[in-house]
Design a protein around this motif. Structure first.
Motif, PDB file in Angstrom:
ATOM      1  N   VAL A  40       0.855  -1.187   0.000  1.00 29.84           N
ATOM      2  CA  VAL A  40       0.000   0.000   0.000  1.00 29.84           C
ATOM      3  C   VAL A  40       0.893   1.240   0.000  1.00 29.84           C
ATOM      4  N   ASP A  41       0.540   2.195  -0.853  1.00 27.49           N
ATOM      5  CA  ASP A  41       1.302   3.446  -0.945  1.00 27.49           C
ATOM      6  C   ASP A  41       0.678   4.499  -0.042  1.00 27.49           C
ATOM      7  N   LEU A  42       1.507   5.165   0.736  1.00 25.35           N
ATOM      8  CA  LEU A  42       1.043   6.330   1.490  1.00 25.35           C
ATOM      9  C   LEU A  42       1.733   7.562   0.915  1.00 25.35           C
ATOM     10  N   VAL A  43       0.916   8.506   0.492  1.00 21.89           N
ATOM     11  CA  VAL A  43       1.430   9.710  -0.151  1.00 21.89           C
ATOM     12  C   VAL A  43       1.700  10.763   0.922  1.00 21.89           C
ATOM     13  N   VAL A  44       2.936  11.227   0.942  1.00 23.98           N
ATOM     14  CA  VAL A  44       3.363  12.196   1.963  1.00 23.98           C
ATOM     15  C   VAL A  44       3.702  13.517   1.290  1.00 23.98           C
ATOM     16  N   PRO A  45       2.925  14.577   1.529  1.00 25.23           N
ATOM     17  CA  PRO A  45       3.339  15.886   0.997  1.00 25.23           C
ATOM     18  C   PRO A  45       4.693  16.264   1.617  1.00 25.23           C
ATOM     19  N   VAL A  46       5.613  16.756   0.820  1.00 23.49           N
ATOM     20  CA  VAL A  46       6.963  17.017   1.355  1.00 23.49           C
ATOM     21  C   VAL A  46       6.912  18.011   2.518  1.00 23.49           C
ATOM     22  N   GLY A  47       5.922  18.884   2.527  1.00 24.18           N
ATOM     23  CA  GLY A  47       5.784  19.843   3.626  1.00 24.18           C
ATOM     24  C   GLY A  47       5.348  19.197   4.937  1.00 24.18           C
ATOM     25  N   ARG A  48       4.925  17.949   4.870  1.00 26.58           N
ATOM     26  CA  ARG A  48       4.479  17.233   6.076  1.00 26.58           C
ATOM     27  C   ARG A  48       5.467  16.148   6.492  1.00 26.58           C
ATOM     28  N   HIS A  49       6.616  16.121   5.852  1.00 21.02           N
ATOM     29  CA  HIS A  49       7.574  15.052   6.064  1.00 21.02           C
ATOM     30  C   HIS A  49       7.989  14.940   7.537  1.00 21.02           C
ATOM     31  N   SER A  50       8.270  16.064   8.190  1.00 23.46           N
ATOM     32  CA  SER A  50       8.712  16.022   9.595  1.00 23.46           C
ATOM     33  C   SER A  50       7.617  15.469  10.501  1.00 23.46           C
ATOM     34  N   GLU A  51       6.383  15.893  10.241  1.00 28.27           N
ATOM     35  CA  GLU A  51       5.261  15.393  11.053  1.00 28.27           C
ATOM     36  C   GLU A  51       5.085  13.886  10.871  1.00 28.27           C
ATOM     37  N   VAL A  52       5.249  13.436   9.645  1.00 26.03           N
ATOM     38  CA  VAL A  52       5.103  12.001   9.377  1.00 26.03           C
ATOM     39  C   VAL A  52       6.178  11.217  10.132  1.00 26.03           C
ATOM     40  N   LYS A  53       7.377  11.745  10.137  1.00 27.73           N
ATOM     41  CA  LYS A  53       8.460  11.045  10.866  1.00 27.73           C
ATOM     42  C   LYS A  53       8.135  10.954  12.354  1.00 27.73           C
ATOM     43  N   ARG A  54       7.599  12.036  12.903  1.00 29.94           N
ATOM     44  CA  ARG A  54       7.251  12.001  14.333  1.00 29.94           C
ATOM     45  C   ARG A  54       6.141  10.985  14.590  1.00 29.94           C
ATOM     46  N   ALA A  55       5.177  10.942  13.680  1.00 27.49           N
ATOM     47  CA  ALA A  55       4.064   9.987  13.847  1.00 27.49           C
ATOM     48  C   ALA A  55       4.571   8.545  13.755  1.00 27.49           C
ATOM     49  N   LEU A  56       5.570   8.330  12.921  1.00 28.55           N
ATOM     50  CA  LEU A  56       6.097   6.964  12.775  1.00 28.55           C
ATOM     51  C   LEU A  56       6.727   6.464  14.080  1.00 28.55           C
ATOM     52  N   ASP A  57       7.193   7.398  14.910  1.00 35.51           N
ATOM     53  CA  ASP A  57       7.762   6.993  16.205  1.00 35.51           C
ATOM     54  C   ASP A  57       6.721   6.285  17.070  1.00 35.51           C
ATOM     55  N   ARG A  58       5.443   6.558  16.792  1.00 37.26           N
ATOM     56  CA  ARG A  58       4.368   5.959  17.607  1.00 37.26           C
ATOM     57  C   ARG A  58       3.869   4.649  17.016  1.00 37.26           C
ATOM     58  N   ILE A  59       4.489   4.191  15.948  1.00 38.90           N
ATOM     59  CA  ILE A  59       4.003   2.966  15.298  1.00 38.90           C
ATOM     60  C   ILE A  59       5.002   1.840  15.577  1.00 38.90           C
ATOM     61  N   ALA A  60       4.597   0.924  16.424  1.00 39.68           N
ATOM     62  CA  ALA A  60       5.521  -0.141  16.833  1.00 39.68           C
ATOM     63  C   ALA A  60       5.420  -1.369  15.929  1.00 39.68           C
ATOM     64  N   VAL A  91       4.218  -1.091   3.515  1.00 39.64           N
ATOM     65  CA  VAL A  91       3.776   0.283   3.263  1.00 39.64           C
ATOM     66  C   VAL A  91       4.900   1.024   2.551  1.00 39.64           C
ATOM     67  N   ASN A  92       4.586   1.591   1.391  1.00 40.81           N
ATOM     68  CA  ASN A  92       5.572   2.395   0.645  1.00 40.81           C
ATOM     69  C   ASN A  92       5.251   3.864   0.857  1.00 40.81           C
ATOM     70  N   PHE A  93       6.198   4.587   1.396  1.00 42.59           N
ATOM     71  CA  PHE A  93       6.004   6.017   1.544  1.00 42.59           C
ATOM     72  C   PHE A  93       6.544   6.703   0.290  1.00 42.59           C
ATOM     73  N   ILE A  94       5.693   7.522  -0.329  1.00 37.73           N
ATOM     74  CA  ILE A  94       6.112   8.223  -1.547  1.00 37.73           C
ATOM     75  C   ILE A  94       5.806   9.707  -1.377  1.00 37.73           C
ATOM     76  N   GLY A  95       6.648  10.539  -1.974  1.00 30.64           N
ATOM     77  CA  GLY A  95       6.544  11.971  -1.741  1.00 30.64           C
ATOM     78  C   GLY A  95       5.766  12.698  -2.815  1.00 30.64           C
ATOM     79  N   LEU A  96       5.046  13.716  -2.361  1.00 30.87           N
ATOM     80  CA  LEU A  96       4.298  14.593  -3.266  1.00 30.87           C
ATOM     81  C   LEU A  96       4.811  16.014  -3.065  1.00 30.87           C
ATOM     82  N   ASP A  97       5.264  16.617  -4.150  1.00 27.70           N
ATOM     83  CA  ASP A  97       5.725  18.001  -4.110  1.00 27.70           C
ATOM     84  C   ASP A  97       4.839  18.794  -5.069  1.00 27.70           C
ATOM     85  N   PRO A  98       3.996  19.665  -4.524  1.00 27.85           N
ATOM     86  CA  PRO A  98       3.046  20.361  -5.403  1.00 27.85           C
ATOM     87  C   PRO A  98       3.704  21.273  -6.426  1.00 27.85           C
ATOM     88  N   ALA A  99       5.005  21.538  -6.248  1.00 30.88           N
ATOM     89  CA  ALA A  99       5.690  22.408  -7.214  1.00 30.88           C
ATOM     90  C   ALA A  99       6.038  21.660  -8.506  1.00 30.88           C
TER      91      ALA A  99
END
Lengths: 233, 123
Positions: A48-68, A90-98
């Motif tokens: 499953v692909d999870l699309v991560v906006p590049v502007g949310r990358h730091s938040e996603v990393k912090r959230a991953l700390d809570r996933i055991a 889970v495949n994390f892939i980046g989205l850059d709106p630019a």
């Protein structure tokens, strides 16, 4: 365990990431989740692909700390694997709106969560929020994902799967979604329009793959869509 | 970690390369590659395809049908006739061929194609 159960169980583990604004499921599981009751009968891949906006990358990393239940694959840290083998990768892939083109694809280097940022993912817009029990998953609008899949260059089995995802999206798209798709198509350059029509043609003539949706079932719909797109050009 | 970056960079590079190749291919649509594009489109618009004998092809020509131009651009040329479904009954050799990109369909020198209802092929 049915595929639907595996998919939903995997997404439940990722809920902290899915709760971040802008994060959405992408790729081949979108048609499955858009089916009534997220029936998940249009299976073309086991991840499953999870699309991560590049502007949310730091938040996603912090959230991953809570996933055991998941950890990064050692050889490919943008792919996270579950301790439970029934759960999907889970495949994390980046989205850059630019970005707007496949040729603009780049790597966001990061020691914890590096991302391949795909140029064409910028066609994805946030769509419906799927709620199944306590699971909440943001999905993209089908039109943008359809554009992305039909603009992606085909290579081997992955390319065929991308076209089957497009087929699945057509099967679950409403009339409004198709209007949306035609509207985006109208704004593309001639090269991109040609690529989309060409890939729809390839989809129409694809051989069925074992245990995947049969392209023959959607041939008439695809032909009518091609005609509609050609009227735009 | 460094090697995983390398693998991601390799994938990104492959995607960018394919994008450039695709751009070139799309430019070719108005040239030689355009034949394959238009052939694919004709087959995509077809509900069914039927291999025909030369004799049935002559019957169609005698009845006023012309082979579709795209088939004549191929080498060796193919005679591709767009016919109405009810005409198939008069073509004794007609044998249905699955509408897929395959050597079987590309190997047929003469084909009758029945389009989906309401779709038209405009050259």
């Amino acid at each position: 365990m049915r595929f639907r159960d595996r998919l939903l169980a995997s997404l439940r583990e990722m809920q902290p990431v899915l709760d971040i604004p802008g994060v959405m499921v992408g790729g081949s599981q979108v048609p499955n989740l858009l089916e009534p009751g997220a029936a998940s009968t249009l299976v073309v891949s086991q991840d499953v692909d999870l699309v991560v906006p590049v502007g949310r990358h730091s938040e996603v990393k912090r959230a991953l700390d809570r996933i055991a239940a998941y950890s990064p694959a050692p050889e490919e840290p943008s792919v996270w694997v579950a301790r439970d083998p029934e759960k999907l990768e889970v495949n994390f892939i980046g989205l850059d709106p630019a970005l707007r083109e496949a040729s603009e694809t780049y790597v966001l280097e990061d020691d914890k969560l590096p991302l391949l940022v795909f140029g064409l993912l910028s066609y994805l817009c946030e769509g419906p929020l799927l709620e199944v029990g306590d699971l909440r998953v943001r999905l993209p609008r089908p039109a943008g994902l359809l554009i992305e899949k039909l603009l992606t260059e085909r290579s081997g089995l992955k390319g065929e799967r991308d076209l089957l995802v497009a087929l699945g999206l057509l099967q679950v798209s409403s009339q409004e979604d198709l209007e949306d798709f035609v509207g985006i198509f109208a704004g593309l350059n001639s090269e991109q329009r040609g690529a989309i029509v060409s890939n729809l043609t390839v989809l129409s003539l694809m051989k069925p793959l074992p245990e995947m949706p049969d392209p023959a079932a959607g041939r008439e719909e695809v032909a009518r869509l091609i005609q509609r797109l050609e009227a735009v050009a | 970690m460094r090697s995983s970056f390398e693998s991601l960079h390799a994938r990104a590079g492959a995607i960018r390369s394919r994008a450039l190749v695709r751009r070139w291919e799309m430019r070719q649509l108005g040239r030689a590659a355009g034949v394959w594009f238009r052939l694919g489109r004709l087959l995509a618009f077809s509900r069914s395809a039927w291999a025909l004998s030369e004799s049935d092809a002559e019957t169609l020509v005698a009845a006023g049908h012309s082979p579709h131009p795209v088939g004549l651009e191929l080498e060796p040329s193919r005679k591709l006739f767009v016919v109405a479904e009810d005409q198939l009954a008069s073509l004794s050799s007609a044998r249905e061929v699955p509408l897929r990109a395959s050597t079987e369909i590309l190997g047929c020198r003469t084909l009758a194609l029945v389009l989906f209802e309401g779709l038209e092929m405009v050259e």
